[in-house]
Design a protein around this motif. Structure first.
Motif, PDB file in Angstrom:
ATOM      1  N   TYR A 191       0.640  -1.162  -0.005  1.00 44.40           N
ATOM      2  CA  TYR A 191       0.151   0.060  -0.090  1.00 44.40           C
ATOM      3  C   TYR A 191       0.987   1.304  -0.008  1.00 44.40           C
ATOM      4  CZ  TYR A 191       0.751  -0.355   5.251  1.00 44.40           C
ATOM      5  OH  TYR A 191       1.447  -0.376   6.361  1.00 44.40           O
ATOM      6  N   VAL A 192       2.008   1.098   0.706  1.00 52.88           N
ATOM      7  CA  VAL A 192       2.931   2.275   0.614  1.00 52.88           C
ATOM      8  C   VAL A 192       3.545   2.611  -0.882  1.00 52.88           C
ATOM      9  CG1 VAL A 192       5.133   3.311   1.335  1.00 52.88           C
ATOM     10  CG2 VAL A 192       3.666   1.790   2.985  1.00 52.88           C
ATOM     11  N   LYS A 227       2.794  12.979   3.484  1.00 52.79           N
ATOM     12  CA  LYS A 227       1.507  12.316   3.561  1.00 52.79           C
ATOM     13  C   LYS A 227       1.477  10.752   3.801  1.00 52.79           C
ATOM     14  CE  LYS A 227      -1.215  15.716   1.174  1.00 52.79           C
ATOM     15  NZ  LYS A 227      -2.321  16.147   0.110  1.00 52.79           N
ATOM     16  N   ILE A 228       2.413  10.037   3.295  1.00 52.08           N
ATOM     17  CA  ILE A 228       2.606   8.547   3.339  1.00 52.08           C
ATOM     18  C   ILE A 228       3.132   8.250   4.657  1.00 52.08           C
ATOM     19  CG2 ILE A 228       3.951   6.757   2.459  1.00 52.08           C
ATOM     20  CD1 ILE A 228       3.875   8.239  -0.416  1.00 52.08           C
ATOM     21  N   ALA A 287       3.014   5.536  -6.078  1.00 55.81           N
ATOM     22  CA  ALA A 287       2.905   5.232  -7.626  1.00 55.81           C
ATOM     23  C   ALA A 287       1.754   6.447  -7.880  1.00 55.81           C
ATOM     24  CB  ALA A 287       2.557   3.780  -7.918  1.00 55.81           C
ATOM     25  N   LEU A 288       1.096   6.541  -7.075  1.00 59.76           N
ATOM     26  CA  LEU A 288      -0.127   7.577  -7.280  1.00 59.76           C
ATOM     27  C   LEU A 288       0.153   8.985  -7.242  1.00 59.76           C
ATOM     28  CD1 LEU A 288      -3.115   5.967  -5.441  1.00 59.76           C
ATOM     29  CD2 LEU A 288      -2.686   6.108  -7.898  1.00 59.76           C
ATOM     30  N   GLY A 289       1.595   9.091  -6.732  1.00 56.55           N
ATOM     31  CA  GLY A 289       2.392  10.692  -6.684  1.00 56.55           C
ATOM     32  C   GLY A 289       1.950  11.116  -5.132  1.00 56.55           C
ATOM     33  N   VAL A 290       1.586  10.284  -4.268  1.00 56.95           N
ATOM     34  CA  VAL A 290       1.133  11.097  -2.829  1.00 56.95           C
ATOM     35  C   VAL A 290       2.413  11.518  -2.572  1.00 56.95           C
ATOM     36  CG1 VAL A 290       0.347  10.480  -0.659  1.00 56.95           C
ATOM     37  CG2 VAL A 290      -0.823   9.590  -2.713  1.00 56.95           C
TER      38      VAL A 290
END
Length: 297
Positions: A167-168, A180-181, A173-176
């Motif tokens: 999930y990390v 925030k991660i 990959a989504l650009g978060v």
């Protein structure tokens, strides 16, 4: 809330938590709970036995032992907790950064930790006391200087295993953003590990502070502190052992409660340990039932 219910189901953990809670409340509101001024000298009551007015008696200067025990909670427990919180805070920030970003950042932080941890803890604390002088504040500073590196290394190891989770990687990959991660995905899962290692270190820091105060390197008279109370009662430990008994038992009870709570916290936060505990309890119950069946037969 779920964690609190799990701990409360364990009788030993519930008793330990109650002891710690009562101790902290008594320390914060010491002027309300202490029956007398802890620094009030009354030589007429020198070594007086316990009475309704002085429940634990009086020391070599006629001071109320119970009042000094209550006021001693502040340096012995509360200020140690402050030093622990600062150490964990520094160690957590560096541990999260090193464990998540890896690379040169991780190498630099860990090399600094290696240098700090290469010095024996007690030797480093004595060196800080030798430079800054005796006193509670200097011991607490020494605690922070020595403990943060150990917390950083432990927390970094915990963060590294969570940083490789799917999930990390998906969030990256989504650009978060990394911040925030870390705050959303890493901190919540690593927080239980931080809580366990912090609670396990709390008791040892209380013992260390009491030990240094017993040696005369901690808080100075007329302020009250448990280790210093033991030092003051040392000269009459054979003729009047009850004076040494009160602070000694207080240290044992509080530190034992912290250690028991730490063990229960570790079990409650680790599903594997919780499963093992239930299996062990089930085996114990089954064995008891078999024995009772044999006795009936």
């Amino acid at each position: 809330m779920k964690l609190f219910k799990l701990i409360w189901k364990d009788k030993l953990a519930a008793i330990s938590l109650s002891i710690i809670a009562v101790t902290i409340i008594a320390g914060i509101f010491a002027p309300l709970f202490a029956p007398h001024d802890p620094a009030e000298v009354n030589m007429e009551l020198r070594f007086a036995p316990s009475s309704w007015e002085y429940l634990l008696g009086n020391d070599h200067l006629g001071r109320c032992i119970l009042s000094r025990l209550i006021y001693g909670i502040r340096p012995s427990v509360l200020w140690v907790f402050v030093a622990l919180a600062i150490s964990v805070g520094i160690g957590a920030i560096l541990g999260f950064v090193a464990g998540y970003f890896r690379g040169k950042t991780d190498a630099f932080v860990m090399r600094v930790c290696d240098v700090m941890l290469s010095f024996p803890g007690y030797v480093m604390i004595l060196a800080v006391i030798g430079i800054l002088g005796v006193g509670l504040e200097n011991i607490l500073i020494a605690f922070v200087i020595m403990k943060w590196a150990w917390f950083a290394r432990i927390i970094r190891t915990s963060v590294m295993q969570y940083a490789e989770a799917d999930y990390v990687k998906f969030s990256k990959a989504l650009g978060v953003s990394n911040i925030k991660i870390i705050m959303k995905h890493i901190v919540p899962v690593a927080l239980p590990d931080v809580a366990v290692i912090s609670s396990s270190s709390f008791g040892s820091m209380i013992l260390q502070l009491s030990g240094f105060s017993f040696l005369g390197l901690g808080i100075q008279a007329p302020n009250a502190e448990w280790g210093m109370m033991l030092n003051e009662a040392r000269e009459v430990m054979f003729s009047r052992p009850e004076i040494m008994l009160a602070p000694g038992l207080t240290i044992i009870i509080v530190v034992s409660a912290i250690n028991f709570l730490s063990d229960s916290l570790q079990v409650a936060l680790d599903p594997k340990l919780m499963t093992s505990k239930h299996k062990l309890q089930g085996q114990t119950v089954a064995s008891s039932a078999k024995l009772q069946g044999k006795e009936v037969a």
